[in-house]
Design a protein around this motif. Sequence first.
Motif, PDB file in Angstrom:
ATOM      1  N   GLU A   1       0.816  -1.231   0.074  1.00 27.95           N
ATOM      2  CA  GLU A   1       0.223   0.179   0.049  1.00 27.95           C
ATOM      3  C   GLU A   1       0.972   1.518   0.075  1.00 27.95           C
ATOM      4  O   GLU A   1       0.382   2.199   0.075  1.00 27.95           O
TER       5      GLU A   1
ATOM      6  N   HIS B   1      -4.040   8.393   0.723  1.00 25.84           N
ATOM      7  CA  HIS B   1      -4.782   8.444   1.883  1.00 25.84           C
ATOM      8  C   HIS B   1      -3.560   9.592   2.869  1.00 25.84           C
ATOM      9  O   HIS B   1      -4.041  10.298   3.470  1.00 25.84           O
TER      10      HIS B   1
ATOM     11  N   ARG C   1      -5.311   3.937   0.433  1.00 27.67           N
ATOM     12  CA  ARG C   1      -6.272   3.347   0.778  1.00 27.67           C
ATOM     13  C   ARG C   1      -7.682   3.152  -0.192  1.00 27.67           C
ATOM     14  O   ARG C   1      -7.949   4.473  -0.749  1.00 27.67           O
TER      15      ARG C   1
END
Length: 118
Positions: free
Chosen positions: A72, A106, A101
């Motif tokens: 991520e 994010h 995210r």
Amino acid sequence: MNANNKAILEEANAFVAKGDYERFLTYCTEDTVWTFLGERILRGKEAVRQYMAEVYVEPPVFDVEHTVAEGEFVTVIGKISLKDKSGNTNHYDYCDVWKFRDGKLHEVKAFVIEAQQL
């Protein structure tokens, strides 16, 4: 997933380079958090919008040297040039560590220092 996140970040940053900050913000979560280490923390799209209006007198010029994606996270290392309100161009070295995210930007931890003339 990480190659997709890298492509998303590159696409989003292309809008910053064009000065289309509103389009860039569509790539961010509503509760995005930008931490400029040692300087300030921006919470939410409106804070980022205000920051861009204040700091990006003209679109910044990026020189991306390395991009690394894992899970991520996408880390970008490079140089950025920003014009100030007096018309002077300031040069910085930076490292941004982005956390995604649900396919959106994010969080970012930004390490930015004034470039040293060698």
